[in-house]
Design a protein around this motif. Structure first.
Motif, PDB file in Angstrom:
ATOM      1  N   UNK A  47      86.261 -11.699  17.694  1.00  0.00           N
ATOM      2  CA  UNK A  47      85.389 -12.873  17.614  1.00  0.00           C
ATOM      3  C   UNK A  47      86.060 -14.113  18.197  1.00  0.00           C
ATOM      4  N   UNK A  48      87.358 -14.223  17.972  1.00  0.00           N
ATOM      5  CA  UNK A  48      88.106 -15.363  18.494  1.00  0.00           C
ATOM      6  C   UNK A  48      88.114 -15.345  20.019  1.00  0.00           C
ATOM      7  N   UNK A  49      88.415 -14.193  20.603  1.00  0.00           N
ATOM      8  CA  UNK A  49      88.407 -14.054  22.065  1.00  0.00           C
ATOM      9  C   UNK A  49      87.001 -14.311  22.608  1.00  0.00           C
ATOM     10  N   UNK A  50      86.014 -13.731  21.950  1.00  0.00           N
ATOM     11  CA  UNK A  50      84.616 -13.894  22.369  1.00  0.00           C
ATOM     12  C   UNK A  50      84.197 -15.360  22.290  1.00  0.00           C
ATOM     13  N   UNK A  51      84.584 -16.053  21.234  1.00  0.00           N
ATOM     14  CA  UNK A  51      84.226 -17.460  21.080  1.00  0.00           C
ATOM     15  C   UNK A  51      84.816 -18.334  22.168  1.00  0.00           C
ATOM     16  N   UNK A  52      86.107 -18.149  22.447  1.00  0.00           N
ATOM     17  CA  UNK A  52      86.759 -18.929  23.501  1.00  0.00           C
ATOM     18  C   UNK A  52      86.116 -18.626  24.855  1.00  0.00           C
ATOM     19  N   UNK A  53      85.868 -17.345  25.136  1.00  0.00           N
ATOM     20  CA  UNK A  53      85.280 -16.962  26.415  1.00  0.00           C
ATOM     21  C   UNK A  53      83.854 -17.469  26.572  1.00  0.00           C
ATOM     22  N   UNK A  54      83.102 -17.512  25.495  1.00  0.00           N
ATOM     23  CA  UNK A  54      81.731 -18.012  25.554  1.00  0.00           C
ATOM     24  C   UNK A  54      81.704 -19.456  26.036  1.00  0.00           C
ATOM     25  N   UNK A  55      82.669 -20.238  25.588  1.00  0.00           N
ATOM     26  CA  UNK A  55      82.717 -21.651  25.971  1.00  0.00           C
ATOM     27  C   UNK A  55      83.309 -21.844  27.369  1.00  0.00           C
ATOM     28  N   UNK A  56      84.358 -21.101  27.687  1.00  0.00           N
ATOM     29  CA  UNK A  56      85.101 -21.385  28.916  1.00  0.00           C
ATOM     30  C   UNK A  56      84.642 -20.614  30.144  1.00  0.00           C
ATOM     31  N   UNK A  74      81.671 -19.200  32.574  1.00  0.00           N
ATOM     32  CA  UNK A  74      80.259 -19.385  32.881  1.00  0.00           C
ATOM     33  C   UNK A  74      79.579 -18.075  33.262  1.00  0.00           C
ATOM     34  N   UNK A  75      80.359 -17.048  33.510  1.00  0.00           N
ATOM     35  CA  UNK A  75      79.750 -15.768  33.921  1.00  0.00           C
ATOM     36  C   UNK A  75      79.771 -14.778  32.760  1.00  0.00           C
ATOM     37  N   UNK A  76      79.346 -13.596  33.020  1.00  0.00           N
ATOM     38  CA  UNK A  76      79.211 -12.598  31.951  1.00  0.00           C
ATOM     39  C   UNK A  76      80.447 -11.723  31.799  1.00  0.00           C
ATOM     40  N   UNK A  77      81.606 -12.181  32.248  1.00  0.00           N
ATOM     41  CA  UNK A  77      82.825 -11.385  32.121  1.00  0.00           C
ATOM     42  C   UNK A  77      83.438 -11.493  30.735  1.00  0.00           C
ATOM     43  N   UNK A  78      82.918 -12.400  29.924  1.00  0.00           N
ATOM     44  CA  UNK A  78      83.491 -12.568  28.585  1.00  0.00           C
ATOM     45  C   UNK A  78      83.130 -11.376  27.707  1.00  0.00           C
ATOM     46  N   UNK A  79      83.885 -11.236  26.647  1.00  0.00           N
ATOM     47  CA  UNK A  79      83.621 -10.177  25.681  1.00  0.00           C
ATOM     48  C   UNK A  79      82.214 -10.358  25.144  1.00  0.00           C
ATOM     49  N   UNK A  80      81.413  -9.333  25.211  1.00  0.00           N
ATOM     50  CA  UNK A  80      80.004  -9.429  24.863  1.00  0.00           C
ATOM     51  C   UNK A  80      79.822  -9.534  23.352  1.00  0.00           C
ATOM     52  N   UNK A  81      79.275 -10.662  22.897  1.00  0.00           N
ATOM     53  CA  UNK A  81      79.063 -10.876  21.467  1.00  0.00           C
ATOM     54  C   UNK A  81      78.043  -9.902  20.900  1.00  0.00           C
ATOM     55  N   UNK A  82      77.012  -9.606  21.672  1.00  0.00           N
ATOM     56  CA  UNK A  82      75.967  -8.708  21.164  1.00  0.00           C
ATOM     57  C   UNK A  82      76.527  -7.347  20.781  1.00  0.00           C
ATOM     58  N   UNK A  83      77.492  -6.853  21.569  1.00  0.00           N
ATOM     59  CA  UNK A  83      78.077  -5.557  21.233  1.00  0.00           C
ATOM     60  C   UNK A  83      78.878  -5.648  19.936  1.00  0.00           C
ATOM     61  N   UNK A  86      76.972 -13.194  13.296  1.00  0.00           N
ATOM     62  CA  UNK A  86      76.308 -14.259  14.048  1.00  0.00           C
ATOM     63  C   UNK A  86      76.665 -15.631  13.483  1.00  0.00           C
ATOM     64  N   UNK A  87      76.618 -15.749  12.159  1.00  0.00           N
ATOM     65  CA  UNK A  87      76.950 -17.031  11.527  1.00  0.00           C
ATOM     66  C   UNK A  87      78.402 -17.404  11.799  1.00  0.00           C
ATOM     67  N   UNK A  88      79.300 -16.426  11.694  1.00  0.00           N
ATOM     68  CA  UNK A  88      80.724 -16.683  11.929  1.00  0.00           C
ATOM     69  C   UNK A  88      80.970 -17.075  13.386  1.00  0.00           C
ATOM     70  N   UNK A  89      80.312 -16.371  14.299  1.00  0.00           N
ATOM     71  CA  UNK A  89      80.492 -16.647  15.729  1.00  0.00           C
ATOM     72  C   UNK A  89      80.039 -18.064  16.072  1.00  0.00           C
ATOM     73  N   UNK A  90      78.860 -18.435  15.645  1.00  0.00           N
ATOM     74  CA  UNK A  90      78.349 -19.756  15.997  1.00  0.00           C
ATOM     75  C   UNK A  90      79.083 -20.868  15.254  1.00  0.00           C
ATOM     76  N   UNK A  91      79.597 -20.592  14.080  1.00  0.00           N
ATOM     77  CA  UNK A  91      80.425 -21.571  13.376  1.00  0.00           C
ATOM     78  C   UNK A  91      81.757 -21.767  14.101  1.00  0.00           C
ATOM     79  N   UNK A  92      82.303 -20.673  14.613  1.00  0.00           N
ATOM     80  CA  UNK A  92      83.541 -20.757  15.391  1.00  0.00           C
ATOM     81  C   UNK A  92      83.322 -21.575  16.654  1.00  0.00           C
ATOM     82  N   UNK A  93      82.198 -21.348  17.340  1.00  0.00           N
ATOM     83  CA  UNK A  93      81.885 -22.126  18.545  1.00  0.00           C
ATOM     84  C   UNK A  93      81.803 -23.616  18.214  1.00  0.00           C
ATOM     85  N   UNK A  94      81.128 -23.958  17.114  1.00  0.00           N
ATOM     86  CA  UNK A  94      81.000 -25.359  16.715  1.00  0.00           C
ATOM     87  C   UNK A  94      82.369 -25.969  16.426  1.00  0.00           C
ATOM     88  N   UNK A  95      83.233 -25.218  15.752  1.00  0.00           N
ATOM     89  CA  UNK A  95      84.582 -25.708  15.441  1.00  0.00           C
ATOM     90  C   UNK A  95      85.385 -25.944  16.716  1.00  0.00           C
TER      91      UNK A  95
END
Length: 201
Positions: A30-39, A41-50, A62-71
């Motif tokens: 989740x940590x890797x996915x969160x950082x990649x989601x923000x940084x 712009x393409x779909x090479x990041x770890x896929x959160x849906x999976x 989902x709640x943890x992921x979006x809370x991490x993004x906000x933080x």
């Protein structure tokens, strides 16, 4: 670190810190996915849906992921230090020390990239960085009834989101039109100087 994180985000962060809800392997992903989601712009990041569909606790994920993004976004926006971030995680959301360390390490490594991503959010008009101009003469000939006049070709070199010459602003004008433009720019400059003097007495 005093944040403007809402109660829902704080609740999500508490769940993310709870090892019975989110195990260490899932936390790292989740940590890797969160950082990649923000940084990224393409779909090479770890896929959160999976990650979310691969877990029986999809809603918690989902709640943890979006809370991490906000933080991450709020901490990068405020340019928070590692110590402040770690103190916040330990005191406000009760994270264990090992998770605090993982997050602060990942945050420090990604901070410049997150801040660049935040700077690129929204619409920013291009900045004029140079002006080039040239004179184009129209000379009256015996076959033409038009008088001789001068046309100025102006090219504002700009710097914006792309490094393309298509972003440059180009136009042609007559000498009176150019004089009008210059006088309006001087008027704008005087107004800006007045505003600057009023804001710094």
């Amino acid at each position: 670190m005093e944040t403007r994180l809402c109660a829902d985000v704080l609740s999500g962060l508490k769940r993310l810190g709870n090892s019975t809800l989110v195990n260490e392997d899932l936390f790292s992903k989740l940590l890797v996915c969160g950082v990649n989601t923000i940084t990224q712009s393409n779909s090479q990041s770890l896929n959160f849906l999976s990650l979310a569909t691969g877990s029986s606790k999809g809603d918690v994920m989902k709640e943890a992921h979006f809370s991490l993004l906000a933080l991450l976004v709020e901490a990068a926006r405020m340019d928070v230090s590692s110590d402040s971030l770690q103190s916040f995680l330990e005191s406000k959301v009760n994270w264990p020390a090992n998770r605090c360390k993982k997050l602060t390490t990942a945050f420090n490594e990604a901070l410049p990239h997150i801040q660049v991503s935040l700077a690129n959010v929204g619409f920013h008009p291009p900045h004029v960085v140079d002006v080039k101009w040239s004179l184009l003469h129209n000379i009256k000939s015996s076959s033409s009834e038009h008088a001789a006049n001068t046309i100025v070709a102006v090219n504002f070199k700009t710097e914006g989101m792309t490094n393309s010459s298509e972003d440059d602003v180009q136009f042609m004008c007559t000498l009176p039109e150019l004089q009008d433009l210059v006088s309006k720019l001087k008027e704008a400059l005087r107004q800006m100087e007045r505003v600057a003097q009023m804001s710094h007495p």
